[in-house]
Design a protein around this motif. Structure first.
Motif, PDB file in Angstrom:
ATOM      1  N   SER A   1      17.502 -30.791  66.502  1.00  0.00           N
ATOM      2  CA  SER A   1      17.289 -31.706  67.572  1.00  0.00           C
ATOM      3  C   SER A   1      17.308 -31.222  68.948  1.00  0.00           C
TER       4      SER A   1
ATOM      5  N   LYS B   1      12.478 -42.540  64.659  1.00  0.00           N
ATOM      6  CA  LYS B   1      13.463 -41.714  64.127  1.00  0.00           C
ATOM      7  C   LYS B   1      13.391 -40.340  64.923  1.00  0.00           C
TER       8      LYS B   1
ATOM      9  N   GLU C   1      12.016 -34.121  58.221  1.00  0.00           N
ATOM     10  CA  GLU C   1      12.998 -34.911  58.733  1.00  0.00           C
ATOM     11  C   GLU C   1      14.283 -34.056  58.898  1.00  0.00           C
ATOM     12  N   GLU C   2      14.855 -33.387  57.722  1.00  0.00           N
ATOM     13  CA  GLU C   2      16.167 -32.645  57.899  1.00  0.00           C
ATOM     14  C   GLU C   2      15.962 -31.448  58.763  1.00  0.00           C
TER      15      GLU C   2
ATOM     16  N   TRP D   1      16.175 -36.178  67.424  1.00  0.00           N
ATOM     17  CA  TRP D   1      16.119 -36.729  66.433  1.00  0.00           C
ATOM     18  C   TRP D   1      17.300 -37.983  67.038  1.00  0.00           C
TER      19      TRP D   1
ATOM     20  N   ARG E   1      16.300 -32.932  62.376  1.00  0.00           N
ATOM     21  CA  ARG E   1      17.700 -33.378  62.551  1.00  0.00           C
ATOM     22  C   ARG E   1      18.613 -32.257  62.721  1.00  0.00           C
TER      23      ARG E   1
END
Length: 88
Positions: free
Chosen positions: A25, A58, A18-19, A69, A22
């Motif tokens: 992106s 997400k 996820e990080e 993201w 993000r």
């Protein structure tokens, strides 16, 4: 087609993906994200995480196939607290 998952990723692994997405992106396509992650993982594990992020809203793919993201919890809170808006 239903995929059988033999191993679920750990939470720290999901958060790492996820990080990374993000922070990057719109820069990379799916396979490039997998190869550039800070820690290596099996592609099948990455696919489980990728599918979860896609289905939960997400992330999304742009017309070039790059991963973006899109999750914005602050914006969601703002719209949910606006009484002039209705969910249909």
């Amino acid at each position: 087609k239903t995929e059988v998952i033999h191993h679920f990723p750990r939470l720290d692994t999901v958060l790492m993906v996820e990080e990374y997405i993000r922070e990057h992106s719109g820069e990379f396509k799916k396979k490039a994200v997998w190869t550039k992650l800070p820690k290596k993982m099996m592609y099948q594990t990455f696919n489980v995480i990728y599918n979860y992020l896609l289905e939960s809203g997400k992330i999304a793919r742009d017309s070039d196939g790059k991963i973006c993201w899109i999750w914005n919890p602050e914006l969601v809170k703002k719209y949910l607290s606006d009484n002039s808006l209705a969910i249909r």
